[in-house]
Design a protein around this motif. Structure first.
Motif, short mmCIF file in Angstrom:
data_model
loop_
_atom_site.label_atom_id
_atom_site.label_comp_id
_atom_site.label_asym_id
_atom_site.label_seq_id
_atom_site.Cartn_x
_atom_site.Cartn_y
_atom_site.Cartn_z
N GLN A 173 0.76 -1.15 -0.17
CA GLN A 173 -0.03 0.25 0.13
C GLN A 173 0.77 1.23 0.08
N ALA A 174 2.08 1.29 0.73
CA ALA A 174 2.77 2.43 0.76
C ALA A 174 3.23 2.86 -0.74
N VAL A 175 3.81 1.51 -1.25
CA VAL A 175 4.31 1.65 -2.92
C VAL A 175 3.26 2.20 -3.61
N ALA A 176 2.03 1.94 -3.74
CA ALA A 176 0.91 2.41 -4.41
C ALA A 176 0.58 3.77 -4.18
N ALA A 177 0.73 4.15 -2.82
CA ALA A 177 0.51 5.63 -2.51
C ALA A 177 1.60 6.95 -2.93
N LEU A 178 2.90 6.09 -2.67
CA LEU A 178 4.06 7.01 -3.02
C LEU A 178 4.12 6.96 -4.55
N ASP A 179 3.66 6.11 -5.29
CA ASP A 179 3.63 6.40 -6.74
C ASP A 179 2.76 7.24 -7.29
N ALA A 180 1.60 7.22 -6.29
CA ALA A 180 0.60 8.34 -6.65
C ALA A 180 0.74 9.60 -6.19
N GLY A 181 1.75 9.87 -5.51
CA GLY A 181 2.34 11.02 -5.03
C GLY A 181 1.61 11.42 -3.77
N VAL A 182 1.00 10.35 -2.94
CA VAL A 182 0.40 10.63 -1.83
C VAL A 182 1.51 10.26 -0.50
N HIS A 183 1.55 11.10 0.42
CA HIS A 183 2.53 10.85 1.51
C HIS A 183 1.86 9.83 2.45
N VAL A 184 2.94 8.99 2.98
CA VAL A 184 2.56 7.84 3.61
C VAL A 184 3.21 7.87 5.09
N LEU A 185 2.17 7.39 5.87
CA LEU A 185 2.47 7.28 7.35
C LEU A 185 2.29 5.95 7.41
N SER A 186 2.99 4.86 7.88
CA SER A 186 2.64 3.45 8.02
C SER A 186 2.77 2.89 9.40
N GLU A 187 1.70 2.07 9.60
CA GLU A 187 1.72 1.16 11.00
C GLU A 187 3.25 0.51 10.99
N VAL A 188 3.28 -0.35 11.94
CA VAL A 188 4.35 -1.27 12.08
C VAL A 188 4.10 -2.56 11.93
N PRO A 189 5.17 -3.50 11.47
CA PRO A 189 6.44 -3.17 10.86
C PRO A 189 6.32 -2.70 9.58
N ALA A 190 7.42 -1.88 8.89
CA ALA A 190 7.25 -1.43 7.61
C ALA A 190 7.29 -2.38 6.52
N VAL A 191 7.82 -3.61 6.73
CA VAL A 191 7.85 -4.75 5.84
C VAL A 191 7.63 -6.03 6.38
N VAL A 192 7.20 -6.88 5.88
CA VAL A 192 7.47 -8.28 6.27
C VAL A 192 8.35 -9.49 5.43
N SER A 193 8.88 -8.91 4.26
CA SER A 193 10.08 -9.62 3.42
C SER A 193 11.08 -8.72 2.93
N LEU A 194 12.09 -9.18 2.54
CA LEU A 194 13.34 -8.40 2.02
C LEU A 194 12.75 -8.01 0.62
N GLU A 195 12.04 -8.67 0.00
CA GLU A 195 11.28 -8.47 -1.21
C GLU A 195 10.78 -6.94 -1.06
N GLN A 196 9.73 -6.93 -0.15
CA GLN A 196 9.34 -5.67 0.28
C GLN A 196 9.95 -4.63 0.55
N ALA A 197 11.06 -5.02 1.38
CA ALA A 197 11.80 -3.84 1.56
C ALA A 197 12.65 -3.09 0.43
N HIS A 198 13.00 -4.11 -0.49
CA HIS A 198 13.69 -3.36 -1.83
C HIS A 198 12.66 -2.55 -2.34
N ALA A 199 11.51 -3.02 -2.59
CA ALA A 199 10.29 -2.31 -3.53
C ALA A 199 9.99 -0.90 -2.63
#
Length: 385
Positions: free
Chosen positions: A83-109
């Motif tokens: 969801q963070a990637v989709a929002a950032l790509d749409a130019g929308v600021h993101v405040l994410s709950e925790v944790p930020a990612v659940v995999s290394l693939e998500q971290a790179h993306a």
């Protein structure tokens, strides 16, 4: 909106209530207002919107992005990064709950998306804003404890009733928190420690007790993680979500060459501190004795109705004010950027590898060296340090 306020949208209405106090405080301050909500369950969206007077009810996440300048991701943890990637790509600021990612693939993306986006990203680790943690952070940064070489963080939260719905179906926690083995929910414990130490975990070893209380789950009853930081400090993290015991969700300790800190372990105790040459000879004193000097002025007031000991309001308030300041945090404030967020989140992923290897020491990736998004605009200057 015509009133100059940033529009806040909340994804995941079930857990989004924790951000309402901060959003209302931001509106009072003339910065932002709660404008839209989305949850996959339309009934949950409607209930949230009715209770908190949210004008726009969205049926999809994409629709939410159309109605928000800032999106708060309070969805289950495996949805945070996509969801963070989709929002950032749409130019929308993101405040994410925790944790930020659940995999290394998500971290790179996620890193790649932050680097190429014109929007800002922050993680809402509210435990960094708990009053004692703010006081200890200020004391540590002033060098009151000397050189820091050891710290502890424990999150003991009995979650049996949250593993299944009323109808008996597994919830997201059943897999993402107790259906894997390791420190699956790390940031409440790791986050404050990394802020105190000004450091990151570079390697770790993780072991567990085995499954005794609730063998149907993959998670061991108690999981212990030892982390070595880049400056050589040792951090000990304990996670327990299944044992039959009272909660202890905010225990920390710190040891340096000039003093020590210990949080309360029981309701009749108080946080305590020892500083060589200032405290009574080899005797503890209340942390509150130092609060007036070291608690940052910004956090001395507690927004009304803010949960988690008043901490819940500050992540969104600091983030909104940083956005309105063109990326410059207000004086005394701290926002957790994508690199700090991943420093707090990646140990969870590596801990799963370590515990499955019998506690072998494993390297924790440095997100600053992830190459996704390098050379793109506007993040071409992103560091690889």
């Amino acid at each position: 909106m015509g009133d100059g306020l940033l529009r806040i949208g909340i994804a995941g209405a079930h857990r989004g209530a924790g951000f309402v106090a901060g959003a209302r405080a931001a509106e009072v301050a003339g910065m932002a207002r709660l404008h839209a909500a989305y949850d996959p369950n339309s009934a949950t969206t409607a209930k949230f919107a009715d209770e908190y007077d949210v004008p726009v009810r969205c049926e999809t996440f994409d629709e939410l992005l159309d109605h928000a300048d800032v999106v708060v991701l309070s969805s289950p943890q495996h949805h945070h990064a996509p969801q963070a990637v989709a929002a950032l790509d749409a130019g929308v600021h993101v405040l994410s709950e925790v944790p930020a990612v659940v995999s290394l693939e998500q971290a790179h993306a996620l890193v790649a998306s932050v680097r190429r986006s014109s929007a800002m990203y922050a993680m809402a680790e509210n435990y960094c804003y708990i009053r004692p943690n703010l006081v200890v952070r200020a004391m540590a940064r002033e060098g009151i404890f000397g050189d820091l070489y050891y710290g502890e963080g424990e999150y003991l939260h009995e979650l049996h009733t949250l593993q299944r719905t009323e109808s008996g179906d597994p919830t997201w926690r059943y897999y993402w928190q107790t259906g894997r083995n390791g420190v699956t929910y790390p940031t409440h414990s790791v986050g404050p420690l990394l802020q105190w130490f000004g450091d990151r975990i570079t390697s770790l070893s993780c072991v567990g007790t085995g499954r005794h209380t609730a063998p149907e789950h993959e998670l061991d009853d108690t999981v212990l993680m030892l982390g070595r930081t880049s400056r050589g400090a040792l951090l000990r993290i304990r996670l327990d979500m299944l044992s039959n015991r009272p909660h202890l969700m905010d225990y920390y300790s710190l040891q340096g060459t000039e003093g020590a800190y210990e949080a309360a372990r029981a309701p009749d105790q108080s946080p305590r501190v020892y500083v060589r040459g200032k405290s009574p000879d080899l005797a503890w004193e209340p942390l509150d004795a130092h609060a007036e000097t070291f608690l940052p002025k910004r956090y001395q007031r507690i927004p009304s109705e803010a949960g988690h000991w008043g901490a819940d309001a500050w992540p969104i308030l600091d983030f909104v004010e940083t956005i309105r300041g063109d990326g410059v945090p207000p004086t005394g404030a701290t926002t957790i950027d994508v690199y700090d967020a991943l420093d707090m989140s990646l140990p969870a992923i590596v801990s799963e590898t370590s515990i499955n290897m019998g506690g072998a020491w494993c390297t924790v990736p440095n997100p600053r060296r992830m190459t996704g998004g390098i050379g793109t605009e506007p993040g071409a200057e992103s560091p690889l340090a």
